[in-house]
Design an enzyme around this catalytic site. Sequence first.
Site, mmCIF file in Angstrom:
data_model
loop_
_atom_site.group_PDB
_atom_site.id
_atom_site.type_symbol
_atom_site.label_atom_id
_atom_site.label_comp_id
_atom_site.label_asym_id
_atom_site.label_seq_id
_atom_site.Cartn_x
_atom_site.Cartn_y
_atom_site.Cartn_z
ATOM 1 N N GLN A 281 0.825 -1.203 0.000
ATOM 2 C CA GLN A 281 0.000 0.000 0.000
ATOM 3 C C GLN A 281 0.861 1.255 0.000
ATOM 4 O OE1 GLN A 281 -2.358 -0.922 3.414
ATOM 5 N NE2 GLN A 281 -0.599 -1.182 4.728
ATOM 6 N N HIS A 317 -10.631 4.530 18.753
ATOM 7 C CA HIS A 317 -9.997 3.375 19.387
ATOM 8 C C HIS A 317 -10.552 3.100 20.780
ATOM 9 C CE1 HIS A 317 -6.977 4.243 16.179
ATOM 10 N NE2 HIS A 317 -7.029 2.923 16.092
ATOM 11 N N ASP A 341 -1.027 0.332 13.162
ATOM 12 C CA ASP A 341 -0.513 1.592 13.701
ATOM 13 C C ASP A 341 -0.290 1.527 15.204
ATOM 14 O OD1 ASP A 341 -3.153 1.729 14.685
ATOM 15 O OD2 ASP A 341 -3.793 2.961 12.993
ATOM 16 N N ASP A 360 -0.855 -8.547 11.531
ATOM 17 C CA ASP A 360 -0.988 -7.535 10.480
ATOM 18 C C ASP A 360 -0.092 -7.915 9.313
ATOM 19 O OD1 ASP A 360 -2.070 -4.407 10.317
ATOM 20 O OD2 ASP A 360 -0.325 -4.795 9.063
ATOM 21 N N ASP A 403 -1.035 -12.773 6.235
ATOM 22 C CA ASP A 403 -2.397 -12.516 5.792
ATOM 23 C C ASP A 403 -3.354 -13.045 6.851
ATOM 24 O OD1 ASP A 403 -4.719 -14.221 3.982
ATOM 25 O OD2 ASP A 403 -4.584 -12.051 3.800
ATOM 26 N N ALA A 404 -4.280 -12.211 7.297
ATOM 27 C CA ALA A 404 -5.147 -12.592 8.410
ATOM 28 C C ALA A 404 -5.954 -13.843 8.108
ATOM 29 C CB ALA A 404 -6.078 -11.431 8.756
ATOM 30 N N ASP A 424 -9.631 -4.951 13.559
ATOM 31 C CA ASP A 424 -9.521 -3.550 13.131
ATOM 32 C C ASP A 424 -8.924 -3.508 11.730
ATOM 33 O OD1 ASP A 424 -9.520 -0.805 13.111
ATOM 34 O OD2 ASP A 424 -7.716 -0.599 14.336
#
Length: 574
Positions: A281, A317, A341, A360, A403-404, A424
Amino acid sequence: MHESQLTTSAAKPSRLGWFDDVLLLGIMAVLAGCGLIYEYLLSHYAGRILGALEAAIYTMIGLMIVSMGLGAFAARKIKDAFTGFVVLELTVALCGSLAILITAAVIGFGQQLPMLIASTLGLPPDQLPEGGMIGTLQKLSEYLPYFWGVLLGLMIGMEIPLIARVRQSLSDEHLLHNAGTIYGADYIGAGIGAAIWVGFMLAIDIQLAAALTASFNLLAGFVFIWRFWQKIQRPKLLLAAHLVVTGVLLLLAIQGPSWEQQFNNLLYKDKVVYAKATRFQQLTFTERLRGNGLSPVYALYINGRLQFSSSDEHIYHAFLVHPTLAASARHNKVLIIGGGDGLGLKQVLRWEPEQVTLLDLDAALVQLFKSPDPDMPERLSQALLSLNGNAFNDPRVTVIHDDAFNGVDKLIAKGDKYDAIIVDLPDPSHPDLNKLYSDYFYRKLKELISNDGALTVQSTSPYHAQKAFISVAKTLALAGFDVKQYHHNVPSFGEWGWSIATLDGKDAQHRLAQLTKLPIADDWLTLGLVKGAFEFPANFYQDATNIKPNELGSLQLYHYHQQAWSETQGLDLF
């Protein structure tokens, strides 16, 4: 006898030499790879601009394929295949290298035009001229990538017919399987181009990728000039033109990425202070300075979409994390899916868990919030570490980069169980993300959550994407969870929503209703806000029976989300 042999030799047709044959087929393979990379470059950039990546990819590839077909027909009009091919590759190199940069400049100027007019006319900031001709120009500028796609598609489509004619002209006899041989080289080259895109070019700046790709088109022109000098009209002029374009490409490779970034920066309200392209990304950080001793406001955009603003991320959050852990019987072991993050992680650590696992995909993103890039401004790096409380360096935290969808399988195989799970992830704006909101994925999470635990999923906006929001709840229910939904206003995003799910005992809303105070104190969140967040307008769920859950492979949630995005943004690709 000797004279007879000479006559026979002269009558024998010349055949295509192996060197020229290998050379032409090699050029064809390289150009096929370049053509595919141009498709990916333009579709990727169009998706970042339009905010609908999947639709942009399909539209761009479809337009380019049709244009390539038209280009193949148009190649008949080129009388001299040798000269025509050299001119063609020169033009493709120039257009391919400049397409992204020109598009960024035009779109950036279009976004700045209302502010320039307002500044000239002395209009207040809340009265920017955005309708009429200005709005039309802005909208048209967003479709500029498709113009380049059509133009490049037309030219790329001419390459195969011209190479076929060149091969045939080098032989006095008819070449059997000429088309099949060339198409074979084309397909192989396209496959190699796809591998180069995935393995290398996704991780570099898009303008640099365009310049590198164009250099191979230019190289093909140079090779033709060298090998077929006698067959090309005005070869010296074409050689000079190639040398000039070589200089242009070198300039674009060196300065192009910074120019493109400066044009892209015009798309953001605040000043861009750092940008990085990871393998997965495009990350952009902006800064807004405030007076009166107030700290700057920092924001992160991923592929042009806002992910958080430091001015109100604590609201999002807090609502994501605290209701989840308050509704869980225990919070010793917590799983976070997404959240690279570390802002949600910071809130989880306030509950003093024994162990937190964060899953993540993007290691580069996590690294920026753990130990920022040396190229990042010092003030920004310190702000990021302050925002997440240096959470990634806490010894209780384990980060898994995977990868989730597949990563949770490894946790299941280990027999892991978690007291609370927080999902999230970005909105389901792409089919690859859609599967992470599917019933199948939630059934996997069911294997990981304790029977008396709670699981929360960020569920997009209940106001802007009502069907998508409700579909998330119905999907969780289909997977076997007892689901409740809640919402709150996050100024940077507007009305936002979450789905909280449990397995045994009372549902999460009832569990939270029994509390007399939140187990931890928060500067923003109160128990009253939590309880009130479960209230929706009287008619909010009246059409829920007509909304479908997101079964794996159905892309139902993706379509709900895309429909809502189109209606909200006025996006229409056709």
